[in-house]
Design an enzyme around this catalytic site. Structure first.
Site, PDB file in Angstrom:
ATOM      1  CG  HIS A  21       1.780  -2.095   8.800  1.00 24.76           C
ATOM      2  ND1 HIS A  21       3.051  -1.597   9.006  1.00 24.76           N
ATOM      3  CD2 HIS A  21       0.511  -0.766   8.941  1.00 24.76           C
ATOM      4  CE1 HIS A  21       2.969  -0.391   9.326  1.00 24.76           C
ATOM      5  NE2 HIS A  21       1.398  -0.017   9.472  1.00 24.76           N
ATOM      6  CG  HIS A  23      -2.771   1.713  11.155  1.00 25.15           C
ATOM      7  ND1 HIS A  23      -1.767   1.539  12.574  1.00 25.15           N
ATOM      8  CD2 HIS A  23      -2.673   1.196  10.179  1.00 25.15           C
ATOM      9  CE1 HIS A  23      -0.237   2.045  11.586  1.00 25.15           C
ATOM     10  NE2 HIS A  23      -0.820   1.887  10.723  1.00 25.15           N
ATOM     11  NE  ARG A  25      -7.184   4.568  12.722  1.00 25.29           N
ATOM     12  CZ  ARG A  25      -5.764   4.958  12.330  1.00 25.29           C
ATOM     13  NH1 ARG A  25      -4.957   4.513  13.254  1.00 25.29           N
ATOM     14  NH2 ARG A  25      -5.985   5.731  11.384  1.00 25.29           N
ATOM     15  CG  ASN A  49      -1.250   3.954  15.711  1.00 25.34           C
ATOM     16  OD1 ASN A  49      -1.840   2.536  15.172  1.00 25.34           O
ATOM     17  ND2 ASN A  49      -0.726   4.062  14.572  1.00 25.34           N
ATOM     18  CE  LYS A 107       5.716   0.868  13.027  1.00 27.17           C
ATOM     19  NZ  LYS A 107       4.136   0.933  12.506  1.00 27.17           N
ATOM     20  CG  HIS A 144       6.857   4.918  10.793  1.00 24.27           C
ATOM     21  ND1 HIS A 144       5.736   4.816  10.218  1.00 24.27           N
ATOM     22  CD2 HIS A 144       7.761   5.743  10.649  1.00 24.27           C
ATOM     23  CE1 HIS A 144       5.514   5.677   9.708  1.00 24.27           C
ATOM     24  NE2 HIS A 144       6.649   6.708   9.757  1.00 24.27           N
ATOM     25  CG  HIS A 182       4.249   2.093   5.959  1.00 27.19           C
ATOM     26  ND1 HIS A 182       5.507   2.034   6.553  1.00 27.19           N
ATOM     27  CD2 HIS A 182       3.749   1.904   7.089  1.00 27.19           C
ATOM     28  CE1 HIS A 182       5.651   2.440   8.127  1.00 27.19           C
ATOM     29  NE2 HIS A 182       4.526   2.417   8.164  1.00 27.19           N
ATOM     30  CG  LEU A 227       3.557  10.412   7.093  1.00 30.93           C
ATOM     31  CD1 LEU A 227       3.152  11.248   8.528  1.00 30.93           C
ATOM     32  CD2 LEU A 227       4.342  10.805   6.289  1.00 30.93           C
ATOM     33  CG  ASP A 255       0.233   2.105   7.032  1.00 30.03           C
ATOM     34  OD1 ASP A 255       0.160   1.838   7.710  1.00 30.03           O
ATOM     35  OD2 ASP A 255       0.529   2.752   5.689  1.00 30.03           O
ATOM     36  CG  HIS A 259      -7.326   9.094   9.719  1.00 34.05           C
ATOM     37  ND1 HIS A 259      -6.598   9.500  11.313  1.00 34.05           N
ATOM     38  CD2 HIS A 259      -6.000   8.510   9.187  1.00 34.05           C
ATOM     39  CE1 HIS A 259      -5.749   9.524  11.648  1.00 34.05           C
ATOM     40  NE2 HIS A 259      -4.673   8.408  10.057  1.00 34.05           N
ATOM     41  CB  ALA A 271      -0.259  11.113   7.696  1.00 37.98           C
TER      42      ALA A 271
HETATM   43  C1  NCD Z   1      -1.123   5.529  10.179  1.00 35.28           C
HETATM   44  C2  NCD Z   1      -2.173   5.872  10.793  1.00 35.28           C
HETATM   45  O1  NCD Z   1      -3.209   6.391  10.544  1.00 35.28           O
HETATM   46  O2  NCD Z   1      -2.121   5.454  12.318  1.00 35.28           O
HETATM   47  N1  NCD Z   1      -0.531   6.907   9.128  1.00 35.28           N
HETATM   48  C3  NCD Z   1      -0.048   6.707   7.838  1.00 35.28           C
HETATM   49  O3  NCD Z   1      -0.091   7.280   6.725  1.00 35.28           O
HETATM   50  N2  NCD Z   1       0.230   5.421   7.407  1.00 35.28           N
HETATM   51  C4  NCD Z   1       0.580   5.543  10.763  1.00 35.28           C
HETATM   52  C5  NCD Z   1       1.440   5.097  10.407  1.00 35.28           C
HETATM   53  O4  NCD Z   1       1.495   3.830  10.332  1.00 35.28           O
HETATM   54  O5  NCD Z   1       2.861   5.599   9.506  1.00 35.28           O
HETATM   55 ZN    ZN Z   2       0.745   1.915   9.692  1.00 31.89          ZN
END
Ligand code: NCD
Ligand code: ZN
Length: 352
Positions: A21, A23, A25, A49, A107, A144, A182, A227, A255, A259, A271
């Site tokens: 899992h 991210h 971007r 996402n 997802k 989620h 998560h 989150l 996860d 950012h 988050a």
């Molecule tokens: C994730 C994100 O920033 O894409 N943020 C997070 O706090 N985990 C989205 C997610 O998995 O909830």
């Molecule tokens: Zn995530």
């Protein structure tokens, strides 16, 4: 007493791990973060996402090609792709996804639950046909797991989701393969543990190492905000028990969610915790502190492949108990990101 009994483990060697899992971007940010994952992990399940979300197999394959381009030369790395479930996803698209070897799941973002979740699903009844298709075709639903009832306290959202939504969902679709992503609570961990083998869970380094006190240590700590949010200490204990159990139901999903620093250090901060540069080392630290290092291999290298029906990686990686320092920040596109443990260290290092 023989010397061996007194000696602590200083070095372990395991099959190359996977991140189930993450991210990544897109664009410049993608190019900044992919090398941190691909350096250590052989495969990663890439979350969909983006803005706009990755809702079709064609979009997922185009995204996958951009990820592959961001992998440094000579590094073997396999991105495993996911589709973002929306109220307009069709069973036909699910059939195409299930037949595609590079797509591993769909997802579910409860609408508005987290970063870029606006296009998600508010009512699971609206996607019944899609869930039926996924059950028949054995395409996992990656969840989620947080309630989107505005009356629900943020610290209770996972437990409420598990009770009111996930439990009934699995009763309606008893053969649907589900990953509760998560997991952050004792309730979530118990649900996965007691469910049939079609249900598994991922756990992040931050939820194994921290509880919610870390959000308020000496002041407000935006870089510890993700989150589902960190929970009370007794939940962390339950997660460690789940991670180190021998039932094979839990595996690593970092996860890692980058950012830009200004989006975190803000009056309304995003988050997401960026942990991929040291995720494996952090998992090793968590297992070591729990006195459960021998269980690390199953958690990071074996349970995930078993659930997803893939081979364990042949290559191996060694870790040693030697501190590795973490920089204050990393470049992130045109800006910077503050990683988990910024300016501090992790108790374990990867042997180069
Ligand atoms: C994730 C994100 O920033 O894409 N943020 C997070 O706090 N985990 C989205 C997610 O998995 O909830
Ligand atoms: Zn995530």
């Amino acid at each position: 007493m023989p010397e061996q009994v007194l000696r602590v483990t200083e070095r372990i060697e395991i099959p190359r791990p996977d991140d189930w899992h993450v991210h990544f971007r897109d664009g410049d940010v993608l190019r900044s973060v992919v090398p941190h994952t691909s350096r250590v992990f052989a495969r990663a399940v890439v979350m969909p996402n983006l803005r706009p979300p990755v809702t079709t197999v064609a979009a997922a394959m185009a995204y996958r090609a951009r990820i592959v381009q961001a992998v440094p030369p000579g590094v073997a790395f396999e991105p495993l792709m996911t589709l973002y479930l929306t109220p307009t996803t069709t069973p036909e698209e699910i059939a195409v996804a299930a037949a595609h070897p590079a797509i591993v799941g769909v997802k579910l973002y409860p609408a508005g639950a987290t970063t870029n979740a606006q296009a998600g699903v508010a009512d699971l009844d609206s996607v019944t046909g899609v869930l039926e298709a996924m059950q028949e075709l054995r395409l996992p639903l990656l969840v989620h797991g947080e309630s989107i009832d505005p009356a629900c306290d943020p610290f209770d959202r996972e437990a409420e989701f598990v009770q009111k939504t996930l439990g009934p969902l699995i009763e309606r679709f008893p053969r649907l393969r589900v990953v509760l992503e998560h997991v952050t609570t004792a309730e979530g961990a118990a649900f996965v543990r007691d469910a049939p083998d079609t249900v598994a869970g991922t756990l992040t380094p931050q939820h194994l190492l921290y509880d919610r006190r870390a959000l308020f240590e000496g002041g407000l700590r935006p870089h510890m905000y993700c989150l589902p949010v960190l929970k009370r200490a007794h939940h962390r204990d339950a997660l460690l028990e789940a991670a180190t159990a021998s039932d094979g139901k839990f595996f690593a999903g970092t996860d890692s969610a980058p950012h830009e620093i200004g989006a975190k250090e803000s009056s309304c901060g995003c988050a997401g915790i960026y942990n991929s540069p040291t995720a494996l080392q952090l998992y090793a630290e968590a297992f070591d502190l729990a006195g459960a290092l021998p269980a690390l291999e199953a958690f990071v290298s074996r349970n995930g492949p078993a659930f997803y029906g893939r081979a364990v990686n042949v290559e191996r990686v060694a870790l040693e108990r030697r501190p590795c320092s973490v920089p204050e920040s990393y470049p992130l596109g045109g800006g910077v990101v503050a990683p988990l443990r910024a300016g501090a260290s992790v108790m374990w290092s990867i042997v180069p």
